[in-house]
Design a protein around this motif. Structure first.
Motif, PDB file in Angstrom:
ATOM      1  N   GLY A 190     -16.493  -9.380  -9.783  1.00  0.00           N
ATOM      2  CA  GLY A 190     -15.277  -9.136  -8.998  1.00  0.00           C
ATOM      3  C   GLY A 190     -14.342 -10.325  -9.025  1.00  0.00           C
ATOM      4  O   GLY A 190     -13.118 -10.176  -9.146  1.00  0.00           O
ATOM      5  N   ALA A 191     -14.911 -11.546  -8.950  1.00  0.00           N
ATOM      6  CA  ALA A 191     -14.080 -12.747  -9.017  1.00  0.00           C
ATOM      7  C   ALA A 191     -13.445 -12.897 -10.388  1.00  0.00           C
ATOM      8  O   ALA A 191     -12.288 -13.326 -10.513  1.00  0.00           O
ATOM      9  CB  ALA A 191     -14.926 -13.973  -8.688  1.00  0.00           C
TER      10      ALA A 191
ATOM     11  N   ILE B 193     -10.487 -10.284 -10.706  1.00  0.00           N
ATOM     12  CA  ILE B 193      -9.295 -10.593  -9.906  1.00  0.00           C
ATOM     13  C   ILE B 193      -8.496 -11.721 -10.554  1.00  0.00           C
ATOM     14  O   ILE B 193      -7.265 -11.775 -10.444  1.00  0.00           O
ATOM     15  CB  ILE B 193      -9.682 -10.945  -8.453  1.00  0.00           C
ATOM     16  CG1 ILE B 193      -8.480 -10.756  -7.506  1.00  0.00           C
ATOM     17  CG2 ILE B 193     -10.209 -12.361  -8.324  1.00  0.00           C
ATOM     18  CD1 ILE B 193      -8.162  -9.336  -7.193  1.00  0.00           C
TER      19      ILE B 193
ATOM     20  N   MET C 297     -13.250  -2.345  -8.028  1.00  0.00           N
ATOM     21  CA  MET C 297     -13.278  -3.215  -9.203  1.00  0.00           C
ATOM     22  C   MET C 297     -12.575  -2.595 -10.402  1.00  0.00           C
ATOM     23  O   MET C 297     -11.958  -3.308 -11.202  1.00  0.00           O
ATOM     24  CB  MET C 297     -14.723  -3.577  -9.558  1.00  0.00           C
ATOM     25  CG  MET C 297     -15.323  -4.648  -8.665  1.00  0.00           C
ATOM     26  SD  MET C 297     -16.888  -5.327  -9.286  1.00  0.00           S
ATOM     27  CE  MET C 297     -17.995  -3.934  -9.081  1.00  0.00           C
TER      28      MET C 297
ATOM     29  N   GLN D  47      -6.858  -3.928  -7.484  1.00  0.00           N
ATOM     30  CA  GLN D  47      -8.081  -4.496  -6.915  1.00  0.00           C
ATOM     31  C   GLN D  47      -7.762  -5.449  -5.763  1.00  0.00           C
ATOM     32  O   GLN D  47      -6.854  -6.274  -5.837  1.00  0.00           O
ATOM     33  CB  GLN D  47      -8.840  -5.257  -8.008  1.00  0.00           C
ATOM     34  CG  GLN D  47     -10.113  -5.939  -7.533  1.00  0.00           C
ATOM     35  CD  GLN D  47     -10.687  -6.878  -8.580  1.00  0.00           C
ATOM     36  OE1 GLN D  47     -10.099  -7.054  -9.665  1.00  0.00           O
ATOM     37  NE2 GLN D  47     -11.815  -7.494  -8.285  1.00  0.00           N
TER      38      GLN D  47
ATOM     39  N   MET E   2      -9.835  -8.145  -2.888  1.00  0.00           N
ATOM     40  CA  MET E   2     -11.053  -8.953  -2.923  1.00  0.00           C
ATOM     41  C   MET E   2     -11.486  -9.285  -1.501  1.00  0.00           C
ATOM     42  O   MET E   2     -10.705  -9.227  -0.546  1.00  0.00           O
ATOM     43  CB  MET E   2     -10.824 -10.236  -3.706  1.00  0.00           C
ATOM     44  CG  MET E   2      -9.809 -11.165  -3.088  1.00  0.00           C
ATOM     45  SD  MET E   2      -9.566 -12.618  -4.105  1.00  0.00           S
ATOM     46  CE  MET E   2      -8.741 -13.681  -2.932  1.00  0.00           C
ATOM     47  N   ASN E   3     -12.769  -9.627  -1.379  1.00  0.00           N
ATOM     48  CA  ASN E   3     -13.337 -10.011  -0.090  1.00  0.00           C
ATOM     49  C   ASN E   3     -13.005  -8.990   0.982  1.00  0.00           C
ATOM     50  O   ASN E   3     -12.426  -9.307   2.017  1.00  0.00           O
ATOM     51  CB  ASN E   3     -12.854 -11.409   0.309  1.00  0.00           C
ATOM     52  CG  ASN E   3     -13.370 -12.475  -0.630  1.00  0.00           C
ATOM     53  OD1 ASN E   3     -14.470 -12.354  -1.163  1.00  0.00           O
ATOM     54  ND2 ASN E   3     -12.585 -13.500  -0.871  1.00  0.00           N
TER      55      ASN E   3
ATOM     56  N   THR F  95     -16.905  -5.954  -1.439  1.00  0.00           N
ATOM     57  CA  THR F  95     -16.307  -6.422  -2.684  1.00  0.00           C
ATOM     58  C   THR F  95     -15.912  -7.873  -2.498  1.00  0.00           C
ATOM     59  O   THR F  95     -15.521  -8.284  -1.399  1.00  0.00           O
ATOM     60  CB  THR F  95     -15.097  -5.555  -3.082  1.00  0.00           C
ATOM     61  OG1 THR F  95     -14.713  -5.877  -4.427  1.00  0.00           O
ATOM     62  CG2 THR F  95     -13.908  -5.762  -2.161  1.00  0.00           C
ATOM     63  N   TYR F  96     -16.010  -8.656  -3.563  1.00  0.00           N
ATOM     64  CA  TYR F  96     -15.826 -10.100  -3.450  1.00  0.00           C
ATOM     65  C   TYR F  96     -14.845 -10.593  -4.508  1.00  0.00           C
ATOM     66  O   TYR F  96     -14.419  -9.848  -5.375  1.00  0.00           O
ATOM     67  CB  TYR F  96     -17.176 -10.816  -3.607  1.00  0.00           C
ATOM     68  CG  TYR F  96     -18.196 -10.389  -2.576  1.00  0.00           C
ATOM     69  CD1 TYR F  96     -18.150 -10.896  -1.289  1.00  0.00           C
ATOM     70  CD2 TYR F  96     -19.190  -9.452  -2.892  1.00  0.00           C
ATOM     71  CE1 TYR F  96     -19.086 -10.496  -0.330  1.00  0.00           C
ATOM     72  CE2 TYR F  96     -20.125  -9.054  -1.946  1.00  0.00           C
ATOM     73  CZ  TYR F  96     -20.062  -9.575  -0.667  1.00  0.00           C
ATOM     74  OH  TYR F  96     -20.972  -9.167   0.278  1.00  0.00           O
ATOM     75  N   GLY F  97     -14.517 -11.876  -4.426  1.00  0.00           N
ATOM     76  CA  GLY F  97     -13.611 -12.488  -5.384  1.00  0.00           C
ATOM     77  C   GLY F  97     -12.926 -13.698  -4.769  1.00  0.00           C
ATOM     78  O   GLY F  97     -12.941 -13.881  -3.552  1.00  0.00           O
TER      79      GLY F  97
END
Length: 516
Positions: free
Chosen positions: A164-165, A168, A311, A316, A318-319, A330-332
């Motif tokens: 995901g990071a 992004i 994703m 998209q 994030m976080n 979801t993260y980034g």
């Protein structure tokens, strides 16, 4: 069920559970030491006011039932004690069901804190700790072999964090595509560490290598983590090394250490040289535990729909948590990178009247840049929440509006809980008569400037951020602001913003999920 157990992953389980317990301990400790000024009954964003406006279904937790500062302190210190016990190995000394209860208690206590933490707890690593803390409970303890399904769930979590990071970044700032982001990142990141100056002055080709290696680590390596051994353990090793590079180059609370812990779930002791046993004998796994793990796996599979959809989306985010219990998020990070560093310095005076000749004395923060001669310190994995939010304040006064004026009001009162969050208070004997804030442009000194001045930073005043303010100006703090202009104070000057927030969100700071 023979397929259910993976005894060769005993070492991975040991390291993952101990490290997650250590992060829990740090999280609870930070909450216990900082909450009164931030979210206490008389804090900047008081919990009682929050829970009066937000129902249980939107922010489930213990404090929806009752809140007091004494209760919050009891919850935080109880969390510290439980986390320390698990870190010391108590979870392996008790029956399986008791170990599950220990992990469940940690998760419920920390969820209760995060769900009333508001902006102060709007960081992606809060959700990451809750999701990781929930999953590692189902690794079991020494009574049973590590379950294969839980190990795969942890790899899936690491995949979402890294991939995901990576996505992004590719979709965000163009500097990630032309490999120039690291020319700016070490200088403009939220809270530089003691080595950040040196990372910033690496040769430009090495900065390009850093950016390219980031793409490989976050887009290719996570896929290898989902492959059979030995590809998975090799991928985990690469993730660990790159996370340690990030630990050395900045302060990102426990994000990096928690990612390292989760990556170690791919550690197969049978593939490692050393004196330890490659596997361990275990008894049969209880049927109720197998059923519980299968049910949790099914839950994660269902909840994965939302982060996967995010994703693959061109828009998209994030976080972001898609549910109120922070599972399968979801993260980034750093979808955009600031080119300049704007810092808010806070100053006070004890003179009765403000004139052009007034002498202003600066408050010192523990982690954020201030004194240009002070080497940035290493605080991570401990989290200095006020210092992090001050970075956002330099980018977006609108984002800081709910808490910045209450912060100033507490400085005008020499509030001891607030002052404990700071490094220096220039008014130890009596509170200041006025407080103001000034926006500065900070940059790292070059090597020549460093030799000649001894300074790590160079700063230039840009403009007034908050006009000189006294207690009468902020007498409404702690109550509902009066309607009209006072409800949206005009003293805070706007700072021009780019098209993206500081960590890649669209139109707002986004180190974590957007504030409620």
């Amino acid at each position: 069920m023979q397929w259910f157990a993976a005894p060769e992953y005993w070492l991975g389980r040991l390291l993952v559970q101990r490290m997650v317990a250590a992060v829990y301990l740090i999280g609870f400790l930070a909450a216990a030491r900082q909450f009164r000024a931030l979210i206490g009954e008389h804090g900047m964003l008081p919990v009682p006011r929050f829970v009066a406006q937000v129902p249980f279904r939107q922010a489930p937790g213990l404090f929806q039932l009752r809140y007091s500062d004494r209760l919050f302190a009891a919850v935080a210190w109880t969390g510290c004690a439980l986390a320390a016990a698990v870190l010391a190995g108590v979870g392996d000394l008790v029956p399986l069901w008791a170990a599950l209860l220990l992990w469940a208690a940690l998760w419920v206590l920390y969820l209760s804190i995060v769900n009333v933490g508001q902006t102060w707890y709007s960081f992606g690593w809060e959700s990451l700790l809750l999701e990781a803390g929930f999953l590692v409970a189902f690794l079991g303890n020494d009574d049973v072999a590590p379950p294969v399904l839980t190990l795969w769930l942890l790899r899936w979590l690491v995949f979402r964090v890294e991939f995901g990071a990576g996505l992004i970044k590719l979709r965000g700032d163009s500097c990630w595509r032309d490999l120039t982001c690291l020319r700016y990142h070490h200088e403009t990141q939220p809270m530089p560490g003691p080595l950040s100056w040196f990372f910033h002055h690496l040769p430009a080709p090495l900065h390009r290598v850093e950016a390219a290696a980031n793409h490989v680590t976050q887009l290719l390596v996570p896929v290898c983590l989902l492959l059979p051994q030995p590809a998975a353990v090799a991928a985990a090793g690469v993730i660990v090394v790159t996370q340690l590079w990030l630990v050395a180059s900045g302060n990102f609370a426990w994000l990096n250490w928690l990612t390292i812990a989760l990556a170690l779930s791919a550690l197969d002791a049978g593939r490692l040289p050393g004196p330890w046993p490659h596997t361990r004998p275990y008894g049969s796994t209880p049927g109720w535990f197998e059923a519980l793990v299968i049910a949790v796996t099914g839950l994660v599979v269902v909840l994965s729909y939302w982060p996967v959809r995010n994703m693959v989306s061109r828009r998209q985010v994030m976080n972001r948590s898609f549910n109120r219990i922070h599972l399968v998020n979801t993260y980034g990070a750093f979808g955009s990178v600031n080119r300049i560093r704007q810092e808010v310095t806070v100053e006070g005076t004890d003179e009765p009247d403000v004139t052009p000749h007034t002498v202003w004395k600066e408050y010192g923060f523990r982690g954020k840049p201030g004194d240009v001669r002070r080497l940035p310190r290493q605080f991570a994995p401990y989290h200095l929440r006020l210092d992090w939010l001050m970075w956002f304040a330099g980018i977006s006064p609108e984002y800081a509006r709910p808490w910045f004026l209450p912060f100033v009001a507490r400085l005008l009162a020499n509030d001891p809980d607030t002052l404990r969050l700071l490094r220096t208070n220039p008014f130890p004997d009596a509170p200041p008569t006025h407080v103001r804030a000034v926006l500065h442009l900070y940059r790292f000194t070059d090597r020549r400037e460093r030799r000649e001045t001894g300074a790590w930073w160079h700063r230039t005043e840009l403009r007034e951020y908050l006009a000189p303010t006294n207690r009468d100006d902020l007498r409404w703090i702690g109550h509902r602001p009066p309607p009209g202009p006072a409800a949206r104070p005009r003293r805070v000057r706007r700072v021009p913003l780019g098209p993206l927030g500081p960590l890649g969100g669209r139109g707002r700071p986004s180190a974590g999920r957007p504030p409620r």
